[in-house]
Design a protein around this motif. Structure first.
Motif, PDB file in Angstrom:
ATOM      1  N   PRO A   1       0.819  -1.218   0.000  1.00 49.79           N
ATOM      2  CA  PRO A   1       0.000   0.000   0.000  1.00 49.79           C
ATOM      3  C   PRO A   1       0.852   1.268   0.000  1.00 49.79           C
ATOM      4  O   PRO A   1       1.738   1.420   0.833  1.00 49.79           O
TER       5      PRO A   1
ATOM      6  N   LEU B   1       0.889   4.854   0.907  1.00 48.53           N
ATOM      7  CA  LEU B   1       0.072   5.637   1.829  1.00 48.53           C
ATOM      8  C   LEU B   1       0.112   7.128   1.527  1.00 48.53           C
ATOM      9  O   LEU B   1      -0.756   7.872   1.956  1.00 48.53           O
TER      10      LEU B   1
ATOM     11  N   PRO C   1       2.011  10.177  -1.489  1.00 50.82           N
ATOM     12  CA  PRO C   1       2.894  10.394  -2.647  1.00 50.82           C
ATOM     13  C   PRO C   1       4.246  10.945  -2.201  1.00 50.82           C
ATOM     14  O   PRO C   1       4.383  11.421  -1.068  1.00 50.82           O
TER      15      PRO C   1
ATOM     16  N   THR D   1      10.163  17.147   1.917  1.00 51.84           N
ATOM     17  CA  THR D   1      10.075  18.284   2.839  1.00 51.84           C
ATOM     18  C   THR D   1      11.216  19.254   2.511  1.00 51.84           C
ATOM     19  O   THR D   1      12.374  18.835   2.432  1.00 51.84           O
TER      20      THR D   1
ATOM     21  N   ASP E   1      12.709   7.853   9.951  1.00 54.03           N
ATOM     22  CA  ASP E   1      11.788   8.592   9.085  1.00 54.03           C
ATOM     23  C   ASP E   1      10.960   7.562   8.318  1.00 54.03           C
ATOM     24  O   ASP E   1      11.498   6.781   7.525  1.00 54.03           O
TER      25      ASP E   1
ATOM     26  N   GLY F   1       8.654   6.509   5.566  1.00 54.50           N
ATOM     27  CA  GLY F   1       8.379   7.079   4.246  1.00 54.50           C
ATOM     28  C   GLY F   1       9.466   8.114   4.017  1.00 54.50           C
ATOM     29  O   GLY F   1       9.213   9.317   4.022  1.00 54.50           O
TER      30      GLY F   1
ATOM     31  N   ASP G   1      11.271   3.205   3.122  1.00 54.75           N
ATOM     32  CA  ASP G   1      10.373   3.646   2.049  1.00 54.75           C
ATOM     33  C   ASP G   1       9.966   2.438   1.220  1.00 54.75           C
ATOM     34  O   ASP G   1      10.708   1.461   1.104  1.00 54.75           O
ATOM     35  N   ILE G   2       8.788   2.535   0.642  1.00 53.04           N
ATOM     36  CA  ILE G   2       8.241   1.440  -0.160  1.00 53.04           C
ATOM     37  C   ILE G   2       8.821   1.437  -1.568  1.00 53.04           C
ATOM     38  O   ILE G   2       8.776   0.434  -2.270  1.00 53.04           O
TER      39      ILE G   2
ATOM     40  N   GLY H   1      10.585  -1.126   2.471  1.00 51.34           N
ATOM     41  CA  GLY H   1       9.557  -1.899   3.164  1.00 51.34           C
ATOM     42  C   GLY H   1       8.313  -1.068   3.393  1.00 51.34           C
ATOM     43  O   GLY H   1       8.281   0.130   3.104  1.00 51.34           O
ATOM     44  N   ASP H   2       7.301  -1.739   3.903  1.00 50.98           N
ATOM     45  CA  ASP H   2       6.032  -1.098   4.225  1.00 50.98           C
ATOM     46  C   ASP H   2       6.096  -0.602   5.671  1.00 50.98           C
ATOM     47  O   ASP H   2       6.307  -1.394   6.590  1.00 50.98           O
ATOM     48  N   ILE H   3       5.897   0.684   5.853  1.00 56.23           N
ATOM     49  CA  ILE H   3       6.027   1.243   7.210  1.00 56.23           C
ATOM     50  C   ILE H   3       4.984   0.679   8.172  1.00 56.23           C
ATOM     51  O   ILE H   3       5.192   0.717   9.384  1.00 56.23           O
TER      52      ILE H   3
ATOM     53  N   TYR I   1       5.998  12.514   7.200  1.00 55.15           N
ATOM     54  CA  TYR I   1       5.347  13.449   6.288  1.00 55.15           C
ATOM     55  C   TYR I   1       4.530  12.589   5.342  1.00 55.15           C
ATOM     56  O   TYR I   1       4.991  12.182   4.278  1.00 55.15           O
TER      57      TYR I   1
HETATM   58  C1  SAM Z   1       5.547  12.978   1.336  1.00 55.69           C
HETATM   59  S1  SAM Z   1       6.889  11.849   1.052  1.00 55.69           S
HETATM   60  C2  SAM Z   1       7.940  12.260   2.426  1.00 55.69           C
HETATM   61  C3  SAM Z   1       9.416  12.014   2.148  1.00 55.69           C
HETATM   62  C4  SAM Z   1      10.348  12.410   3.305  1.00 55.69           C
HETATM   63  N1  SAM Z   1       9.936  11.834   4.552  1.00 55.69           N
HETATM   64  C5  SAM Z   1      10.416  13.898   3.458  1.00 55.69           C
HETATM   65  O1  SAM Z   1       9.807  14.419   4.419  1.00 55.69           O
HETATM   66  O2  SAM Z   1      11.050  14.552   2.621  1.00 55.69           O
HETATM   67  C6  SAM Z   1       6.126  10.291   1.530  1.00 55.69           C
HETATM   68  C7  SAM Z   1       6.965   9.066   1.275  1.00 55.69           C
HETATM   69  O3  SAM Z   1       6.302   7.935   1.833  1.00 55.69           O
HETATM   70  C8  SAM Z   1       6.553   6.802   1.023  1.00 55.69           C
HETATM   71  N2  SAM Z   1       5.528   5.786   1.308  1.00 55.69           N
HETATM   72  C9  SAM Z   1       4.211   5.822   1.003  1.00 55.69           C
HETATM   73  N3  SAM Z   1       3.579   4.717   1.455  1.00 55.69           N
HETATM   74  C10 SAM Z   1       4.515   3.961   2.078  1.00 55.69           C
HETATM   75  C11 SAM Z   1       4.480   2.707   2.753  1.00 55.69           C
HETATM   76  N4  SAM Z   1       3.347   1.997   2.893  1.00 55.69           N
HETATM   77  N5  SAM Z   1       5.628   2.229   3.290  1.00 55.69           N
HETATM   78  C12 SAM Z   1       6.799   2.927   3.137  1.00 55.69           C
HETATM   79  N6  SAM Z   1       6.884   4.117   2.511  1.00 55.69           N
HETATM   80  C13 SAM Z   1       5.761   4.633   1.994  1.00 55.69           C
HETATM   81  C14 SAM Z   1       6.516   7.362  -0.387  1.00 55.69           C
HETATM   82  O4  SAM Z   1       7.189   6.512  -1.289  1.00 55.69           O
HETATM   83  C15 SAM Z   1       7.194   8.715  -0.188  1.00 55.69           C
HETATM   84  O5  SAM Z   1       8.572   8.647  -0.456  1.00 55.69           O
END
Ligand code: SAM
Length: 191
Positions: A32, A34, A36, A40, A62, A64, A86-87, A113-115, A129
């Motif tokens: 999944p 979660l 885009p 930041t 962190d 994602g 990160d996924i 991986g999936d958070i 974020y």
């Molecule tokens: C809005 S970005 C934030 C990136 C970073 N944390 C920052 O603040 O710059 C959200 C990130 O969450 C990752 N993501 C979304 N769903 C995820 C999941 N189920 N498991 C791991 N990562 C996920 C996306 O690939 C994306 O890189």
């Protein structure tokens, strides 16, 4: 008559098997997403780490992690250890490259991986974020696993009815309004 019934039963069994098979393939191959990928801005990253009062004693997760900027900054600026999850494989590759370029590979690691399946029990700081619905999914996981005193900082999105300990509202370097939330884990599990 008997043959028609047998054929119908065989068809029903095949349909059921196909449905089970498709469900399994979907759940294992499509993790999944979660939220885009939107990085930041660096000045907001700095402010998130300040709000969390990160020091060299911390382990920053962190969830994602995008291009790894949060944990890389925590390592570079404060000497903190960090883990980014990160996924997206491309984001993990990019994070590892960025960590090498910043000279902090010995302090940080990045995992694909999936958070929602992550073990964050060693974290003293968690940064997010994502979006509100993802934060709500993470809330029971974080409040169950994190040690009391661990800090959670979320950029933009809250955690439902869990009131933050601090809110930081400001205009970033480009003049955009930002909101950061800080919670301190207290050992109470919040479903
Ligand atoms: C809005 S970005 C934030 C990136 C970073 N944390 C920052 O603040 O710059 C959200 C990130 O969450 C990752 N993501 C979304 N769903 C995820 C999941 N189920 N498991 C791991 N990562 C996920 C996306 O690939 C994306 O890189």
């Amino acid at each position: 008559m008997h043959t028609i019934r047998r054929r119908r039963l065989a068809f029903a069994a095949l349909t059921m098997a196909a449905a089970i098979c498709c469900t399994t393939i979907r759940s294992s191959a499509q993790r999944p997403t979660l939220a885009p990928y939107i990085p930041t801005p660096q000045d907001v990253v700095d402010r998130m780490l300040t709000l969390a009062e990160v020091s060299s004693k911390d382990i920053v997760y962190d969830l994602g992690c995008g291009d790894g900027r949060v944990v890389i900054t925590a390592a570079k600026k404060y000497g903190a250890r960090g883990v980014g999850i990160d996924i997206d494989k491309d984001r993990i590759d990019e994070s590892r490259r960025n960590a090498r370029e910043a000279g902090v590979s010995s302090l940080v690691r990045f995992e694909r991986g999936d958070i929602l399946e992550a073990n964050v029990s060693e974290a003293t700081v968690v940064t997010l974020y994502l979006v509100s619905s993802a934060n709500l999914k993470l809330r029971p996981i974080l409040t169950k696993q994190l040690p009391a005193g661990a800090r959670i900082v979320s950029h933009t999105f809250g955690m439902g009815d869990w009131q933050p300990d601090k809110v930081d509202k400001f205009a970033d370097g480009r003049g955009d309004q930002r909101v950061l939330y800080l919670w301190r884990a207290d050992g109470k599990v919040r479903p």
